[in-house]
Motif scaffolding. Structure first.
Motif, PDB file in Angstrom:
ATOM      1  N   ASP A   2     -48.320 -11.702   4.353  1.00  0.00           N
ATOM      2  CA  ASP A   2     -48.102 -10.445   4.914  1.00  0.00           C
ATOM      3  C   ASP A   2     -49.574  -9.642   5.246  1.00  0.00           C
ATOM      4  O   ASP A   2     -50.252  -9.888   4.699  1.00  0.00           O
ATOM      5  CB  ASP A   2     -47.375  -9.509   4.105  1.00  0.00           C
ATOM      6  CG  ASP A   2     -45.847  -9.860   4.055  1.00  0.00           C
ATOM      7  OD1 ASP A   2     -45.273 -10.625   4.885  1.00  0.00           O
ATOM      8  OD2 ASP A   2     -45.167  -9.438   3.082  1.00  0.00           O
ATOM      9  N   PRO A   3     -49.286  -9.279   6.609  1.00  0.00           N
ATOM     10  CA  PRO A   3     -50.624  -8.369   6.813  1.00  0.00           C
ATOM     11  C   PRO A   3     -50.925  -7.244   5.869  1.00  0.00           C
ATOM     12  O   PRO A   3     -50.012  -6.805   5.148  1.00  0.00           O
ATOM     13  CB  PRO A   3     -50.565  -7.950   8.254  1.00  0.00           C
ATOM     14  CG  PRO A   3     -49.026  -7.919   8.251  1.00  0.00           C
ATOM     15  CD  PRO A   3     -48.504  -8.839   7.565  1.00  0.00           C
ATOM     16  N   PRO A   4     -52.188  -7.007   5.479  1.00  0.00           N
ATOM     17  CA  PRO A   4     -52.669  -5.783   4.645  1.00  0.00           C
ATOM     18  C   PRO A   4     -51.878  -4.535   5.305  1.00  0.00           C
ATOM     19  O   PRO A   4     -51.748  -4.212   6.570  1.00  0.00           O
ATOM     20  CB  PRO A   4     -54.038  -5.653   4.579  1.00  0.00           C
ATOM     21  CG  PRO A   4     -54.403  -6.432   5.708  1.00  0.00           C
ATOM     22  CD  PRO A   4     -53.403  -7.522   6.264  1.00  0.00           C
ATOM     23  N   ARG A   5     -51.650  -3.509   4.550  1.00  0.00           N
ATOM     24  CA  ARG A   5     -50.901  -2.345   4.790  1.00  0.00           C
ATOM     25  C   ARG A   5     -51.943  -1.362   5.293  1.00  0.00           C
ATOM     26  O   ARG A   5     -51.767  -0.207   5.937  1.00  0.00           O
ATOM     27  CB  ARG A   5     -50.174  -1.508   3.882  1.00  0.00           C
ATOM     28  CG  ARG A   5     -48.715  -2.341   3.672  1.00  0.00           C
ATOM     29  CD  ARG A   5     -47.946  -1.788   2.607  1.00  0.00           C
ATOM     30  NE  ARG A   5     -48.634  -2.193   1.342  1.00  0.00           N
ATOM     31  CZ  ARG A   5     -48.068  -1.622   0.275  1.00  0.00           C
ATOM     32  NH1 ARG A   5     -46.938  -0.642   0.097  1.00  0.00           N
ATOM     33  NH2 ARG A   5     -48.347  -2.005  -0.997  1.00  0.00           N
ATOM     34  N   SER A   6     -53.248  -1.555   5.125  1.00  0.00           N
ATOM     35  CA  SER A   6     -54.291  -0.814   5.548  1.00  0.00           C
ATOM     36  C   SER A   6     -55.596  -1.463   5.785  1.00  0.00           C
ATOM     37  O   SER A   6     -55.750  -2.827   5.769  1.00  0.00           O
ATOM     38  CB  SER A   6     -54.961   0.255   4.660  1.00  0.00           C
ATOM     39  OG  SER A   6     -55.620  -0.411   3.259  1.00  0.00           O
ATOM     40  N   ARG A   7     -56.570  -1.061   6.445  1.00  0.00           N
ATOM     41  CA  ARG A   7     -57.779  -1.737   6.664  1.00  0.00           C
ATOM     42  C   ARG A   7     -58.548  -2.083   5.846  1.00  0.00           C
ATOM     43  O   ARG A   7     -59.607  -2.711   5.628  1.00  0.00           O
ATOM     44  CB  ARG A   7     -58.677  -0.958   7.779  1.00  0.00           C
ATOM     45  CG  ARG A   7     -57.868  -0.571   9.261  1.00  0.00           C
ATOM     46  CD  ARG A   7     -58.729   0.351  10.081  1.00  0.00           C
ATOM     47  NE  ARG A   7     -60.193   0.205   9.900  1.00  0.00           N
ATOM     48  CZ  ARG A   7     -60.732  -0.237  10.709  1.00  0.00           C
ATOM     49  NH1 ARG A   7     -60.461  -0.631  11.926  1.00  0.00           N
ATOM     50  NH2 ARG A   7     -62.263  -0.623  10.655  1.00  0.00           N
ATOM     51  N   ASN A   8     -58.352  -1.331   4.638  1.00  0.00           N
ATOM     52  CA  ASN A   8     -59.385  -1.500   3.369  1.00  0.00           C
ATOM     53  C   ASN A   8     -59.624  -2.915   3.139  1.00  0.00           C
ATOM     54  O   ASN A   8     -60.973  -3.198   2.731  1.00  0.00           O
ATOM     55  CB  ASN A   8     -58.840  -0.476   2.141  1.00  0.00           C
ATOM     56  CG  ASN A   8     -60.076  -0.660   1.103  1.00  0.00           C
ATOM     57  OD1 ASN A   8     -61.002  -0.097   1.355  1.00  0.00           O
ATOM     58  ND2 ASN A   8     -59.470  -1.103   0.185  1.00  0.00           N
TER      59      ASN A   8
END
Length: 110
Positions: A2-8
């Motif tokens: 899954d892609p990260p939920r934030s850019r961090n």
């Protein structure tokens, strides 16, 4: 995956790569990255944070549109270490280090 939920996670990995790349300077071959080089990188980052010196990498602001120079802190040092560690660990786990000619650097058997 899954892609990260934030850019961090992406920003941390990018900062680690930029800091390490800036430290390495003009070295073009990944095989020149040694344990001794990484010890020097760690020492340099710690020195910069301890003495509030300029960070090697500019910080992205406004979603990467502008860059600004900042002084190194314990927080920026920790993010640089964590980001570089994540990228290097992924390279080890995926076998990319062998493709690039990097050695794992295991200690000699006693």
């Amino acid at each position: 995956m899954d892609p990260p939920r934030s850019r961090n996670p992406i920003d941390v990995a990018r900062r680690g790569c930029i800091e390490l790349s800036a430290y390495l300077g003009r070295r073009r071959r990944a095989a020149l990255l040694t344990g001794e080089t990484l010890v020097g990188f760690v020492a340099d980052q710690r020195h910069r944070a301890e003495h509030n010196l300029r960070s090697l990498a500019p910080v992205a602001t406004d979603h990467g549109e502008r860059r600004k120079d900042t002084n190194a802190t314990k927080g920026t040092m920790a993010r640089a270490f964590n980001g570089a560690r994540r990228v290097l660990r992924e390279a080890l786990d995926s076998g990319e280090t062998e493709t690039l000619g990097l050695h794992r650097g295991r200690p000699a058997d006693r």
